[in-house]
Design a protein around this motif. Structure first.
Motif, PDB file in Angstrom:
ATOM      1  N   UNK A   5       0.803  -1.216   0.000  1.00 47.54           N
ATOM      2  CA  UNK A   5       0.000   0.000   0.000  1.00 47.54           C
ATOM      3  C   UNK A   5       0.842   1.275   0.000  1.00 47.54           C
ATOM      4  N   UNK A   6       2.160   1.149   0.170  1.00 48.28           N
ATOM      5  CA  UNK A   6       2.999   2.331   0.360  1.00 48.28           C
ATOM      6  C   UNK A   6       2.960   3.313  -0.802  1.00 48.28           C
ATOM      7  N   UNK A  41      -9.159  14.451  -8.558  1.00 39.36           N
ATOM      8  CA  UNK A  41      -9.607  13.137  -8.998  1.00 39.36           C
ATOM      9  C   UNK A  41     -10.981  12.751  -8.477  1.00 39.36           C
ATOM     10  N   UNK A  42     -11.455  13.433  -7.436  1.00 40.54           N
ATOM     11  CA  UNK A  42     -12.696  13.031  -6.770  1.00 40.54           C
ATOM     12  C   UNK A  42     -13.688  14.184  -6.673  1.00 40.54           C
ATOM     13  N   UNK A  66     -10.468  -3.469  -0.239  1.00 38.44           N
ATOM     14  CA  UNK A  66      -9.206  -2.946  -0.740  1.00 38.44           C
ATOM     15  C   UNK A  66      -8.903  -1.568  -0.159  1.00 38.44           C
ATOM     16  N   UNK A  67      -9.910  -0.708  -0.086  1.00 38.72           N
ATOM     17  CA  UNK A  67      -9.702   0.626   0.487  1.00 38.72           C
ATOM     18  C   UNK A  67      -9.427   0.523   1.990  1.00 38.72           C
ATOM     19  N   UNK A  94      -8.461   8.336  -4.708  1.00 36.44           N
ATOM     20  CA  UNK A  94      -8.056   9.283  -5.748  1.00 36.44           C
ATOM     21  C   UNK A  94      -6.927   8.742  -6.610  1.00 36.44           C
ATOM     22  N   UNK A  95      -5.979   8.057  -6.008  1.00 37.07           N
ATOM     23  CA  UNK A  95      -4.757   7.669  -6.712  1.00 37.07           C
ATOM     24  C   UNK A  95      -4.782   6.251  -7.283  1.00 37.07           C
ATOM     25  N   UNK A  96      -5.784   5.457  -6.935  1.00 40.13           N
ATOM     26  CA  UNK A  96      -5.782   4.039  -7.277  1.00 40.13           C
ATOM     27  C   UNK A  96      -6.770   3.741  -8.401  1.00 40.13           C
TER      28      UNK A  96
END
Length: 366
Positions: free
Chosen positions: A13-14, A120-121, A217-218, A290-292
Motif C-alpha cells: 500500500x505504500x 480526482x474526486x 481494498x480501500x 483518488x490515486x488508485x
C-alpha cells in the motif's frame, strides 16, 4: 511492534499511502479547535459551516423529524465520487469532528495530496444526519427510529434524505462514520479497538462480491497507515448480514460502503485522540481512492483481527475473584451537561475480562 503478517500489505500500500509525518503535521495545523468532547449538536456546527461556503457548495438538503436543518457540503471536480456521512446516531460524534478537521484541509490546504483528492474526486458530505438525536445525545432520531436499521423501510425523514442523496449522486464509495463502545478490544490482545472497520455483506451467505472486494481494498490501505501509528489497535467487525442496516443495504444496491467505527484509546473518554486517528483513516481512504485504479486486491482484509468485547470501564479486583465487580460508564444529559456515571454490571464472571481501569483490593470488603 508490527505483526509479521502485516508487512506484505503494508509494503503493497505504500505507493498510495500518506506519510505519517504529513498526517500529523496537517492535523495539528487544521484541527477544528471549536469542536471538542462527545456532545456535538447542530448549534455547535452551524456557524462553522458558513465559513466553508467559500470553498464548498453548501446546501440544506432537508429537515429532521423535529424540523432541524440537515446540511450537505460538496467539493471537488473529479470523476470518482465519494459520499461520507456522520452522526447517523446522534450520540456518535467522533466522525463529525474528524470531518470538520478535514473540511479545514480543503478550505486552507495547498498540499499536493489535498489537491490530488480534489482533482480526482467529487466529494459529498453530510456531517450530521441526525440532528434531533444529537440534540439530546441519543442513538435514535426524534421519533425513536434507529436510522442504521431503517435502510429498507425508510420510515424516518432522515433515512429518506440519505437515500435521495445516494441515488442522485451515485457514489463509487461511501464512508459510514460511527462510534463504537469502550467494550471492544482487538482479538487476542488486551488492546482497545481504537478504530474498527467493516466491509458489509450484501446477503446472508456473505459472498465476496466484486463490490465487497473493492471496499476491502480501500480498508486495507487505511489499516496499513494506522498500523504504523497504533499497531495492533485496529479491529474488524463481523460481517454478519443485517438486511435492514444502511451499509449492508447500500452495498447490496451496488454502492461500496466502508464502515469506520471510532473507538476507545487509553484515557481518551472525550474521543479526542481517536478523532485524530479517524481523521487519518478518512484522509488516507480518500487519497487512496483518488490515486488508485485497481481495487481488486482484498485478501489482506482478513488479516485484520476481529473485534472482541472483553473490556469494562472499571473493574474492582479482590483476592477471591468471585467477588470482582465491573462497571460501565453510562452517559446522559443532566441540566444541559453531558454526565458520565458508573453503572454496575450484572456480569457474574469476569474471568478473561479487562478493565480500562482496574482497582485491586488486598482484602475483602466487609
Amino acid at each position: 511492534m508490527i505483526l509479521l503478517f502485516l508487512r506484505p500489505y503494508l509494503e503493497a500500500q505504500d505507493m498510495n499511502a500518506l506519510e505519517v509525518d504529513f498526517l500529523e503535521t496537517l492535523y495539528n495545523k487544521e484541527k477544528e479547535t471549536s469542536l471538542n468532547g462527545k456532545w456535538i449538536c447542530l448549534k455547535d456546527i452551524k456557524d462553522i459551516l458558513q465559513k466553508h461556503a467559500i470553498a464548498f457548495e453548501l446546501l440544506q438538503i432537508g429537515t429532521s423529524e423535529q424540523e432541524r436543518p440537515i446540511y450537505q457540503l460538496k467539493i471537488g471536480a473529479g470523476k470518482k465520487k465519494v459520499l461520507l456521512w456522520s452522526q447517523m446516531h446522534g450520540n456518535e460524534s467522533t466522525g463529525t469532528k474528524a470531518l470538520f478537521d478535514l473540511f479545514n484541509c480543503f478550505l486552507n490546504g495547498k498540499e499536493k495530496e489535498i489537491a490530488a483528492i480534489l482533482e480526482m474526486c467529487t466529494l459529498v458530505f453530510i456531517p450530521m444526519l441526525n440532528p434531533d438525536g444529537a440534540e439530546v445525545y441519543t442513538r435514535v432520531n426524534g421519533n425513536n427510529v434507529d436510522l442504521n436499521r431503517d435502510a429498507v423501510n425508510l420510515i424516518a425523514k432522515e433515512s429518506k434524505i440519505l437515500r435521495k442523496v445516494l441515488e442522485g449522486f451515485k457514489p463509487d464509495f461511501c464512508f459510514n462514520l460511527h462510534d463504537q463502545r469502550t467494550i471492544f478490544n482487538v482479538e487476542n490482545t488486551k488492546n482497545p479497538a481504537t478504530i474498527s472497520f467493516l466491509a458489509p455483506s450484501e446477503e446472508s451467505t456473505r459472498a465476496l462480491t466484486a463490490g465487497r472486494k473493492q471496499t476491502m481494498n480501500v480498508i486495507i490501505s487505511m489499516n496499513a497507515v494506522l498500523q504504523k501509528i497504533i499497531p495492533n489497535c485496529v479491529g474488524r467487525y463481523t460481517d454478519e448480514f443485517y438486511p435492514t442496516a444502511t451499509g449492508d443495504t447500500f452495498q447490496k444496491l451496488g454502492y461500496n460502503t466502508i464502515l469506520i467505527e471510532s473507538g476507545h484509546y487509553p484515557e481518551d473518554y472525550g474521543r479526542e485522540i481517536s478523532r485524530k486517528f479517524t481523521f487519518f483513516a478518512i484522509l488516507q481512504g480518500l487519497f487512496y481512492v483518488a490515486k488508485t485504479e485497481d481495487f481488486n486486491s482484498y485478501e489482506a482484509y482478513f488479516e485484520i483481527p476481529n473485534n472482541a468485547a472483553l473490556f469494562y470501564d472499571v473493574i474492582h479486583r479482590f483476592p477471591n475473584s468471585q467477588k470482582d465487580v465491573a462497571y460501565q460508564f453510562k452517559e446522559e444529559i443532566i441540566n444541559a451537561v453531558l454526565v458520565s456515571k458508573l453503572q454496575k454490571s450484572e456480569e457474574k464472571s469476569l474471568k478473561g475480562m479487562f478493565g480500562h481501569h482496574e482497582i485491586v483490593f488486598e482484602s475483602h470488603v466487609l
